[in-house]
Write a protein that holds these residues in place. Structure first.
Motif, PDB file in Angstrom:
ATOM      1  N   SER A 288       1.073  -0.776   0.264  1.00  0.00           N
ATOM      2  CA  SER A 288       0.580  -0.100   0.013  1.00  0.00           C
ATOM      3  C   SER A 288       0.434   0.982   0.062  1.00  0.00           C
ATOM      4  CB  SER A 288      -0.464  -0.047   1.467  1.00  0.00           C
ATOM      5  OG  SER A 288      -2.054  -0.880   1.030  1.00  0.00           O
ATOM      6  N   LEU A 289       2.159   0.855   0.872  1.00  0.00           N
ATOM      7  CA  LEU A 289       2.864   2.733   0.495  1.00  0.00           C
ATOM      8  C   LEU A 289       3.409   2.599  -0.625  1.00  0.00           C
ATOM      9  CD1 LEU A 289       4.103   1.807   4.249  1.00  0.00           C
ATOM     10  CD2 LEU A 289       2.680   4.207   3.861  1.00  0.00           C
ATOM     11  N   THR A 290       3.964   1.548  -1.251  1.00  0.00           N
ATOM     12  CA  THR A 290       4.416   1.394  -2.318  1.00  0.00           C
ATOM     13  C   THR A 290       3.707   1.925  -3.630  1.00  0.00           C
ATOM     14  OG1 THR A 290       6.085   0.136  -1.585  1.00  0.00           O
ATOM     15  CG2 THR A 290       6.155   0.379  -3.800  1.00  0.00           C
ATOM     16  N   ARG A 291       2.501   1.485  -3.547  1.00  0.00           N
ATOM     17  CA  ARG A 291       1.204   1.706  -4.468  1.00  0.00           C
ATOM     18  C   ARG A 291       0.990   3.415  -4.409  1.00  0.00           C
ATOM     19  NH1 ARG A 291       0.326  -3.290  -3.748  1.00  0.00           N
ATOM     20  NH2 ARG A 291       0.287  -4.227  -5.223  1.00  0.00           N
ATOM     21  N   ILE A 292       0.521   4.228  -3.410  1.00  0.00           N
ATOM     22  CA  ILE A 292       1.074   5.228  -3.265  1.00  0.00           C
ATOM     23  C   ILE A 292       1.910   6.083  -3.599  1.00  0.00           C
ATOM     24  CG2 ILE A 292       1.041   7.243  -1.616  1.00  0.00           C
ATOM     25  CD1 ILE A 292       0.043   5.751   0.899  1.00  0.00           C
ATOM     26  N   THR A 293       3.474   5.991  -3.963  1.00  0.00           N
ATOM     27  CA  THR A 293       3.919   6.322  -4.958  1.00  0.00           C
ATOM     28  C   THR A 293       3.867   6.190  -5.985  1.00  0.00           C
ATOM     29  OG1 THR A 293       5.508   6.377  -2.520  1.00  0.00           O
ATOM     30  CG2 THR A 293       6.887   6.543  -5.199  1.00  0.00           C
ATOM     31  N   GLN A 294       3.772   5.178  -6.648  1.00  0.00           N
ATOM     32  CA  GLN A 294       3.072   4.412  -8.233  1.00  0.00           C
ATOM     33  C   GLN A 294       2.008   5.220  -8.691  1.00  0.00           C
ATOM     34  OE1 GLN A 294       5.316   2.654 -10.072  1.00  0.00           O
ATOM     35  NE2 GLN A 294       3.444   2.459 -11.933  1.00  0.00           N
ATOM     36  N   GLY A 295       0.796   5.216  -7.245  1.00  0.00           N
ATOM     37  CA  GLY A 295       0.165   6.257  -8.042  1.00  0.00           C
ATOM     38  C   GLY A 295       0.352   7.594  -8.398  1.00  0.00           C
ATOM     39  N   ALA A 296       1.127   8.487  -7.426  1.00  0.00           N
ATOM     40  CA  ALA A 296       1.475   9.300  -7.648  1.00  0.00           C
ATOM     41  C   ALA A 296       1.820  10.140  -9.134  1.00  0.00           C
ATOM     42  CB  ALA A 296       2.234   9.934  -6.431  1.00  0.00           C
ATOM     43  N   GLN A 297       2.641   9.219  -9.854  1.00  0.00           N
ATOM     44  CA  GLN A 297       3.857   8.709 -10.635  1.00  0.00           C
ATOM     45  C   GLN A 297       2.762   9.462 -11.536  1.00  0.00           C
ATOM     46  OE1 GLN A 297       5.429   5.749 -13.364  1.00  0.00           O
ATOM     47  NE2 GLN A 297       7.480   6.628 -13.335  1.00  0.00           N
ATOM     48  N   PRO A 298       2.563   8.744 -12.488  1.00  0.00           N
ATOM     49  CA  PRO A 298       1.329   9.144 -13.730  1.00  0.00           C
ATOM     50  C   PRO A 298       0.835  10.568 -13.504  1.00  0.00           C
ATOM     51  CG  PRO A 298       0.288   7.236 -13.433  1.00  0.00           C
ATOM     52  CD  PRO A 298       1.542   6.964 -11.265  1.00  0.00           C
ATOM     53  N   PHE A 299       0.871  11.266 -12.219  1.00  0.00           N
ATOM     54  CA  PHE A 299      -0.399  12.642 -12.442  1.00  0.00           C
ATOM     55  C   PHE A 299       1.081  13.473 -11.696  1.00  0.00           C
ATOM     56  CE2 PHE A 299      -0.795  15.632  -9.051  1.00  0.00           C
ATOM     57  CZ  PHE A 299      -2.184  16.260  -9.173  1.00  0.00           C
TER      58      PHE A 299
END
Length: 490
Positions: A288-299
């Protein structure tokens, strides 16, 4: 059987022996990956076309956000119920139905002549997407031998990373040279092919016991997740902070009520007792913590390249595709790395390297050579893809077969929630930077702050990665077979 290309079906009878099965993991994984790729790419391509669609519908571009949020609402409501539907009606039946619903929604979206019609069509699409996410993984888990799981997951994880990256340039091409309706029509041939392949190569599996309906949990979880997803998504919009915080507050209250409800039921729609399983719990938290970072990248990346570097949307999209290339390279090395070093060491070391890649992104400036930026983003894609392959595999190491559908629904719910939260964290960091300098639009220094914040978030996952047992997932990674082979040679 050789680990290659003989195609075998999943048993069609619940509880049937699985001895002669499951060496067709590449075929199964690619069939599911194509469906997930269609779903992932659709969302990011649509975002590029929103201004053009708003002009055709004669509404402000901000009004088109309703088309995005209606999809999120469907995800929030139906992801938790997907595992139960698979147990009741069979994973093959429900997965095929999910693809057909997604296609029906796509066709209706392409025919939309008004905004309300588009919103309703996107909701139908979202129902299909909500079931494709967890049930696709459930089909794979039930179709693949344990020792092949790492390789199968390395194929499956690619669309989750590739779709959001190639979506923007593809969307720009469609909007520029074709009609935006082709964004939805492109799903039709892919989906029809997927239905045919699912029918031919994937067998029917149901849960050993029929789950009881949980209507109260369905309502509370849908309300909580829907409000949280909407709230996180709205924090990235100007002037919507007060409404976003209100939705997040409602979501938290509904979530607390759901937790109270779940503790009183033996089989709630989202089974919180799964978090007592060590590898599942650690994978959910660290992932979950890692996906927060991954979710921010395309934005963050397209905004930085277009607002900070002055790139066109097309040029920005071509640069960000580097991450897709890196993630493709990962699938060849992930099984070997996990077999050689194990899950815990791989997650700890690779997680820090992947987080460091985003820290390097914070240093991007217009004077950097495009080749250097491209190389950094490709490396980010490689290491993040490896990290998600490891998390998505180790999560199910200790889950018994009878709880597999509940685990996939739970895991997929948190995936979607954390990716949306990533947009919130990235947008929030940008806003903080803009407030500090009283700027009306983000500057490069604001993007630097945002990337450092999301880097810190994914780096925190190291605390939980260190808590994995040293021998966690040894059968999954193939280390048991490797050790047995070494002992035989000795």
């Amino acid at each position: 059987m050789p680990a290659a290309e003989g195609l075998a079906r999943v048993p069609t009878v619940p509880g049937a022996p699985r001895t002669a099965v499951q060496r067709n993991y590449r075929t199964v994984a690619l069939i599911i990956a194509c469906a997930l790729f269609m779903e992932q790419m659709d969302a990011t391509v649509l975002a590029t076309a929103l201004p053009t669609m708003a002009r055709d519908f004669q509404v402000p571009p901000t009004s088109l956000s309703s088309a995005l949020t209606s999809y999120l609402l469907a995800l929030a409501i139906f992801i938790p119920a997907s595992g139960r539907m698979a147990d009741r009606f069979g994973s093959k039946t429900v997965f095929r139905l999910a693809i057909l619903l997604f296609l029906a929604g796509s066709l209706l979206c392409g025919q939309a002549r008004s905004l309300p019609f588009l919103i309703a069509s996107r909701f139908i699409q979202g129902i299909g997407g909500a079931m494709m996410i967890p049930i696709g993984r459930l089909v794979l888990l039930r179709s693949v031998a344990k020792e092949d799981m790492v390789q199968a997951m390395s194929w499956l994880i690619i669309p989750a990373l590739v779709g959001p990256i190639i979506g923007p340039p593809l969307g720009g091409f469609i909007v520029t040279y074709l009609n935006w309706r082709w964004i939805f029509y492109l799903n039709i041939p892919i989906g029809i092919l997927g239905v045919g392949l699912v029918t031919k190569f994937i067998g029917q599996v149901r849960g050993e016991r029929q789950p009881r309906a949980d209507f109260g949990g369905f309502v509370l979880s849908g309300l909580s997740l829907g409000c949280l997803l909407f709230g996180f998504e709205m924090t990235s919009r100007t002037g919507e902070l007060e409404r976003a915080l209100g939705l997040i507050a409602i979501g938290l209250v509904a979530g607390a009520l759901y937790i109270r409800h779940a503790r009183r039921r033996e089989d709630p729609i989202l089974d919180l007792t799964l978090m007592r399983t060590p590898t599942f719990r650690l994978s959910v938290i660290g992932g979950s913590l890692t996906r927060i970072t991954q979710g921010a990248q395309p934005f963050l990346l397209p905004l930085m390249f277009q607002l900070g570097f002055g790139m066109t949307a097309a040029a920005s999209g071509l640069v960000t595709i580097a991450g897709a290339i890196g993630s493709l390279g990962m699938k060849w090395l992930a099984p070997w790395l996990l077999r050689r070093f194990g899950f815990r060491a791989s997650l700890v070391v690779n997680g820090l390297i992947a987080s460091g890649g985003y820290a390097v992104c914070a240093l991007f400036r217009p004077a950097w050579p495009i080749a250097a930026i491209f190389a950094v983003l490709a490396a980010c894609g490689f290491f993040m893809s490896f990290q998600f392959t490891a998390y998505n595999t180790i999560a199910y190491d200790e889950i018994p077969p009878e709880r597999m559908s509940a685990a996939t629904s739970f895991y997929a719910t948190f995936q979607q929630l954390m990716l949306s939260l990533g947009i919130c964290v990235g947008a929030g960091a940008l806003h903080v930077g803009m407030l500090a300098t009283d700027a009306r639009s983000p500057r490069l220094s604001d993007f630097t702050l945002a990337f450092l914040v999301v880097t810190a978030v994914s780096a925190l996952a190291t605390i939980w990665n260190l808590r994995f047992a040293a021998d966690a997932g040894e059968e999954l990674s193939g280390r048991v077979r490797m050790r047995q082979a070494q002992e035989a040679e000795a």
